[in-house]
Write an enzyme that holds these catalytic residues in place. Structure first.
Site, short mmCIF file in Angstrom:
data_model
loop_
_atom_site.label_atom_id
_atom_site.label_comp_id
_atom_site.label_asym_id
_atom_site.label_seq_id
_atom_site.Cartn_x
_atom_site.Cartn_y
_atom_site.Cartn_z
N ASP A 106 62.30 -28.63 5.58
CA ASP A 106 62.46 -27.77 6.76
C ASP A 106 63.38 -28.50 7.74
O ASP A 106 63.65 -29.69 7.58
CB ASP A 106 61.08 -27.51 7.43
N VAL A 160 69.07 -25.65 5.17
CA VAL A 160 69.48 -24.96 3.94
C VAL A 160 70.93 -24.46 3.97
O VAL A 160 71.50 -24.15 2.93
CB VAL A 160 68.55 -23.76 3.61
N TYR A 166 69.76 -9.26 9.61
CA TYR A 166 68.63 -9.62 8.73
C TYR A 166 68.63 -8.73 7.49
O TYR A 166 68.51 -9.21 6.36
CB TYR A 166 67.33 -9.52 9.52
N1 LIG Z 1 56.52 -12.84 8.28
C1 LIG Z 1 56.91 -11.66 7.80
O1 LIG Z 1 56.40 -10.62 8.21
C2 LIG Z 1 57.98 -11.61 6.73
C3 LIG Z 1 58.29 -10.34 6.21
C4 LIG Z 1 59.25 -10.24 5.22
C5 LIG Z 1 59.88 -11.37 4.75
N2 LIG Z 1 59.57 -12.60 5.27
C6 LIG Z 1 60.29 -13.74 4.73
O2 LIG Z 1 59.38 -14.78 4.42
C7 LIG Z 1 60.03 -16.03 4.60
C8 LIG Z 1 59.20 -16.91 5.51
O3 LIG Z 1 59.07 -16.28 6.77
P1 LIG Z 1 57.94 -16.68 7.82
O4 LIG Z 1 57.42 -15.42 8.38
O5 LIG Z 1 57.03 -17.68 7.25
O6 LIG Z 1 58.89 -17.34 8.95
P2 LIG Z 1 58.66 -18.62 9.90
O7 LIG Z 1 59.69 -18.50 10.97
O8 LIG Z 1 57.24 -18.75 10.29
O9 LIG Z 1 59.05 -19.81 8.93
C9 LIG Z 1 60.38 -19.97 8.53
C10 LIG Z 1 60.66 -21.46 8.38
O10 LIG Z 1 62.05 -21.61 8.03
C11 LIG Z 1 62.56 -22.71 8.74
N3 LIG Z 1 64.01 -22.67 8.88
C12 LIG Z 1 64.75 -21.89 9.71
N4 LIG Z 1 66.06 -22.20 9.60
C13 LIG Z 1 66.14 -23.18 8.67
C14 LIG Z 1 67.22 -23.92 8.12
N5 LIG Z 1 68.50 -23.73 8.53
N6 LIG Z 1 66.96 -24.84 7.17
C15 LIG Z 1 65.68 -25.06 6.77
N7 LIG Z 1 64.61 -24.42 7.27
C16 LIG Z 1 64.85 -23.49 8.21
C17 LIG Z 1 61.86 -22.65 10.09
O11 LIG Z 1 61.93 -23.89 10.77
C18 LIG Z 1 60.45 -22.25 9.69
O12 LIG Z 1 59.63 -23.36 9.45
C19 LIG Z 1 61.42 -15.73 5.12
O13 LIG Z 1 62.34 -15.71 4.06
C20 LIG Z 1 61.28 -14.33 5.70
O14 LIG Z 1 62.50 -13.64 5.73
C21 LIG Z 1 58.64 -12.73 6.25
#
Ligand SMILES: NC(=O)c1ccc[n+]([C@@H]2O[C@H](COP(=O)([O-])OP(=O)(O)OC[C@H]3O[C@@H](n4cnc5c(N)ncnc54)[C@H](O)[C@@H]3O)[C@@H](O)[C@H]2O)c1
Length: 249
Positions: free
Chosen positions: A38, A65, A156
């Site tokens: 992360d 990433v 997005y």
């Molecule tokens: N939460 C939802 O409702 C939801 C719905 C659909 C899809 N998603 C997908 O699930 C995945 C996780 O989402 P989440 O809800 O846990 O989000 P979150 O924001 O809680 O966690 C995302 C993590 O990614 C990290 N991150 C951001 N930019 C980064 C980078 N450049 N390099 C490395 N790490 C980085 C952040 O620091 C964070 O820890 C994502 O791909 C998101 O698109 C989530």
């Protein structure tokens, strides 16, 4: 007792919190050696310490990433710590809640860089090691918003639509080479990313979900677990939608 990911070595991106943390936790408890990555160092280290304290093999590595050199360093560290790399989960993402004309070029570039370029770089950088493992697997965390359109999330949606076809094209390319590439499509999931929604916005989202409740990170993690395990050895290019029925109507 055998566990579902015994023998696997997995990199999970965005694993300091939310769905990524849930995936890292479940993978480690199912026997994988896990590299938690992360940009959030303190939180990522905390997750790794928690898993180590219960006896699991996990380390934290800082990874942006969107940066190819950062990926190369993490893949190298994974192999030197754990001897191989069998599995990557591209989960890290950036969210944006603006429509077409409100989205700045800077915002657009940042969302694409993390969500789409980050997934491409992860697969590209890890591929030599995944091939060498003889039984590699990639799980890309896409989104329901990569399947259905809404208003107000232009960059997005575009990024996740890109992840969808990137995953399928890569699955086809590597189908005969011993690397499976699948995707999980989360719907509304309770994570820190959703914390900034107002009560009203939350209620609006839930009204669209036939099951009437939000998912938990563990619901998504179980999907990733199946796809990463050898139980899915005949599965590639699949889209596993975990959304409480949101995409049904
Ligand atoms: N939460 C939802 O409702 C939801 C719905 C659909 C899809 N998603 C997908 O699930 C995945 C996780 O989402 P989440 O809800 O846990 O989000 P979150 O924001 O809680 O966690 C995302 C993590 O990614 C990290 N991150 C951001 N930019 C980064 C980078 N450049 N390099 C490395 N790490 C980085 C952040 O620091 C964070 O820890 C994502 O791909 C998101 O698109 C989530």
């Amino acid at each position: 007792m055998s566990r579902r990911l015994d023998g696997k070595v997995a990199i999970v991106t965005g694993a300091a919190r939310g769905i990524g943390e849930g995936i890292a936790d479940l993978f480690a408890s199912e026997g994988a050696k896990v590299v938690i990555t992360d940009i959030l160092e303190a939180q990522g280290e905390e997750v790794a310490s928690r898993l180590q304290a219960r006896g699991d093999r996990a380390i934290f590595q800082k990874l942006d990433v969107s940066d190819e050199r950062s990926w190369q360093a993490v893949v190298g560290a994974t192999v030197s710590n754990f001897g191989k790399l069998t599995t990557i989960v591209n989960n890290a993402a950036r969210f944006s809640a603006t429509g077409l004309t409100d989205t700045t070029v800077d915002d657009w570039n940042k969302v694409i860089a993390v969500n789409l370029t980050g997934t491409y770089l992860g697969m590209k950088t890890a591929m030599p090691e995944l091939l060498r493992s003889g039984n590699g697997s990639v799980v890309n965390i896409c989104s329901l918003y990569g399947l259905i359109a809404t208003t107000g999330y232009t960059a997005y949606h575009a990024s996740k639509g890109g992840v969808r076809m990137l995953s399928k094209a890569a699955a086809l390319e590597y189908a005969k080479k011993g690397v499976r590439i699948n995707s999980v499509y989360p719907g509304d999931t309770e994570t820190p990313a959703m914390d900034n929604l107002t009560e009203e916005e939350n209620a609006k989202v839930l009204s669209l979900v036939p099951m009437g409740v939000a998912g938990k990170p563990l619901d998504m993690a179980y999907g990733a677990l199946y796809l990463a395990s050898d139980e899915a050895s005949y599965v590639t290019g699949a889209e596993l939608v975990i959304d409480g029925g949101w995409s049904l109507p």
